[in-house]
Design an enzyme around this catalytic site. Structure first.
Site: not given
Ligand SMILES: [Zn+2]
Length: 354
Positions: A268, A325, A328, A270, A262, A233, A277
């Protein structure tokens, strides 16, 4: 006794007044003015050193603040200060930049990762590249490895009258954004999706069901960037900043623009394995256009049946702090996802009501 210039001026003014009776009215203001001028001169002469110092400081300030170090673009594309640049043929002066709109264009993760560490002749990018797998391959791999993913579907608690009670401490509802970083005591176990793709093992089964349902409707989804290590990240974020700075932005401008696309490291989804994604074989780019594809629309509408929500919807940028997004997707569990999707709200807004 020596007569000073000041007295001489005063006397001649008075004499002038006596001689020219019509101009007498002008003599008084002229006397006051002359007194003022002589007083000022005396004052400055008495404090000459002090004023000289002030003037010098002012001059130095002007000289320093108007002298800026030009940036050079080195041969490898990095912007370097002129003092560090070797003044040889492959160093040129960076263009004076008023930022052009195309430089402000938002970079996707792919933009900054895909041209690094690409392994020639492989369908999969290297460690720092973007790893993508088609749903078909993922489903096949998950099928072959029956142990992948938790088989326990966690029920959301209900009250006596059968209404669902959502709890902020439920792992599925953990909120991470610019204001909420990942809780320090947050723990989870990684499960394998396929190859080196990982995510929270508790969401693998629902992901599988969603990919299968899309496949049954004739779509071939592509999963990329599910779990990212904090280091990764950082890399994504750092590369975006570097890329923007090479376009002539200041660090702060680059930081602000990067954080719009981001999440800053440590916040995040993620990083906690709850976000994926997803695109499709007809439209692999992480760009807004994916939202207009059949697959993008299907995911936004039907993801909730499998616990996934479109995390950064269009028109909610002020709430999420992230630009639209359409690729996402975030796992929040079927119950919460259904409420969020049906009401057209964001996880932030859902949280507010808990
Ligand atoms: Zn993402």
């Amino acid at each position: 006794m020596k007569i000073t210039i000041e007295e001489r001026v005063r006397k001649s003014l008075l004499r002038f007044g006596r001689k020219n009776k019509i101009c007498r009215i002008l003599v008084m203001p002229a006397l006051v003015l002359s007194m003022f001028v002589f007083h000022t001169i005396r004052y400055f002469r008495g404090n000459f050193k002090r004023f000289a110092m002030v003037a010098m400081t002012f001059c130095l300030f002007v000289v320093y603040s108007s002298f800026s170090f030009p940036l050079f673009i080195a041969g490898d594309g990095r912007a370097v200060e002129w003092s560090k640049a070797e003044l040889d043929s492959d160093v040129e002066l960076a263009p004076e930049s008023a930022l052009r709109p195309e430089d402000m264009e938002l970079l996707s993760d792919e933009d900054v990762l895909s041209d690094y560490d690409f392994v020639e002749g492989e369908t999969v990018h290297g460690m720092d590249g973007v790893i993508k797998y088609e749903a078909e391959d993922i489903l096949e791999a998950l099928e072959a490895n029956g142990s992948a993913g938790s088989t326990v579907t966690e029920e959301t608690a209900r009250n006596e009258s059968g209404e669902i009670i959502f709890d902020k401490n439920d792992w599925r509802l953990v909120l991470t954004n610019k204001q909420h970083s990942i809780p320090e005591d947050y723990t989870f176990t990684l499960g394998t999706i396929h190859g080196s793709q990982m995510c929270d093992e508790r969401i693998v089964d629902d992901l599988k069901a969603m990919l299968q349902a899309a496949k049954d409707e004739g779509m071939n989804l592509i999963v990329q960037s599910p779990y990212r290590t904090p280091e990764r990240q950082e890399i994504v974020f750092g590369r975006k900043i570097a890329r923007y700075m090479n376009r002539g932005m200041s660090y702060m401008e680059a930081y602000q623009l990067s954080s719009r696309v981001v999440n800053i490291p440590g916040s995040s989804e993620h990083e906690i394995g709850l976000a994926l994604d997803i695109t499709c074989d007809n439209y692999e780019d992480l760009t807004e256009g994916f939202g207009d594809t059949m697959e993008g629309k299907w995911l936004a509408q039907n993801g909730c049946k499998y616990g996934f929500i479109l995390r950064y919807p269009k028109g909610k940028e002020d709430v999420t702090g992230i630009d639209y997004e359409p690729w996402h997707f975030r796992y929040v569990g079927v119950d919460a996802a259904t409420v969020i999707t049906e009401r057209g709200i964001t996880l932030e807004e859902f949280w507010e009501e808990l």
